[in-house]
Design an enzyme around this catalytic site. Structure first.
Site, mmCIF file in Angstrom:
data_model
loop_
_atom_site.group_PDB
_atom_site.id
_atom_site.type_symbol
_atom_site.label_atom_id
_atom_site.label_comp_id
_atom_site.label_asym_id
_atom_site.label_seq_id
_atom_site.Cartn_x
_atom_site.Cartn_y
_atom_site.Cartn_z
ATOM 1 N N ILE A 106 8.096 15.250 13.472
ATOM 2 C CA ILE A 106 9.010 14.127 13.627
ATOM 3 C C ILE A 106 8.213 12.854 13.897
ATOM 4 C CG2 ILE A 106 9.391 14.663 16.083
ATOM 5 C CD1 ILE A 106 12.322 13.577 15.665
ATOM 6 N N CYS A 107 8.688 11.775 13.331
ATOM 7 C CA CYS A 107 8.150 10.443 13.562
ATOM 8 C C CYS A 107 6.692 10.345 13.122
ATOM 9 C CB CYS A 107 8.354 10.065 15.029
ATOM 10 S SG CYS A 107 8.375 8.310 15.363
ATOM 11 N N HIS A 108 5.786 10.013 14.027
ATOM 12 C CA HIS A 108 4.366 9.870 13.703
ATOM 13 C C HIS A 108 3.622 11.201 13.664
ATOM 14 C CE1 HIS A 108 5.230 5.665 14.702
ATOM 15 N NE2 HIS A 108 4.144 5.369 14.007
ATOM 16 N N SER A 155 11.672 14.774 10.380
ATOM 17 C CA SER A 155 12.652 13.743 10.726
ATOM 18 C C SER A 155 11.918 12.452 11.016
ATOM 19 C CB SER A 155 13.504 14.158 11.928
ATOM 20 O OG SER A 155 14.474 15.107 11.551
ATOM 21 N N ARG A 156 12.693 11.346 11.071
ATOM 22 C CA ARG A 156 12.100 10.014 11.153
ATOM 23 C C ARG A 156 11.805 9.513 12.557
ATOM 24 N NH1 ARG A 156 17.064 7.498 7.963
ATOM 25 N NH2 ARG A 156 17.922 8.579 9.760
#
Length: 175
Positions: A106-108, A155-156
């Site tokens: 997720i994310c970074h 996911s973002r």
């Protein structure tokens, strides 16, 4: 049999991107193991504000992908940036990639997966600033709250955590 899932993190991990997936996995019946290059890590909120300290369950240098059923790479810009330049962290993730075991990011968190040669040929999402890096590494990047491509889920950002947490329980075949 209880599934054993590694969560790889270090200082700067985004608090909710670590705790929410961990809690979802535990509530579904898995064993969630914090693997870290440090004995204790400090999470952050929004990459800026120090949050909570967590003791590692297992030192990264002693962790083996073969001992786990899956891997979660939480975000946090500082966390991911530190892990992607840590040779042991990259090797640990690369072993998951090579084994074909499920990985969620997720994310970074996708930075570490990219460094471990785990994104080429896959469709995934991330924090938007990683798009160019991921595409140059051979991934197809999409702007969606949750993407599953075989044994890779992504996911973002923290707003996507409800979909991410539900999705990883399915990815790791816990429920």
């Amino acid at each position: 049999m209880t599934k054993k899932i590694a969560l790889l993190a270090t200082d700067g991990v985004e608090e909710v991107e670590f705790t929410k997936p961990r809690d979802a996995l535990v509530q579904a019946g898995a064993e969630a193991v914090l693997v870290s290059p440090k004995d204790e890590i400090l999470s952050t909120e929004g990459d800026i504000h120090p949050s909570e300290s967590y003791k590692a369950d297992l030192a990264l240098g002693r962790a083996k992908a073969a001992d786990f059923d899956g891997l979660v790479l939480p975000g946090g810009t500082v966390n991911a940036d530190k892990l992607r330049i840590d040779a042991d962290a990259v090797a640990f993730v690369r072993d998951f990639v090579a084994s074909g075991k499920p990985i969620a990011t997720i994310c970074h968190g996708a930075w570490t997966l990219l460094e471990a040669d785990g994104v080429a040929g896959h469709t995934l999402t991330s924090w938007p600033s990683l798009k160019t890096d991921l595409v140059r590494a051979g991934a197809t990047w999409v702007d969606e709250e949750y993407v599953r491509d075989g044994k890779l889920a992504s996911s973002r950002n923290p707003k996507d955590l409800p979909a991410f947490c539900k999705g990883i329980v399915e990815l790791f075949e816990i429920a």
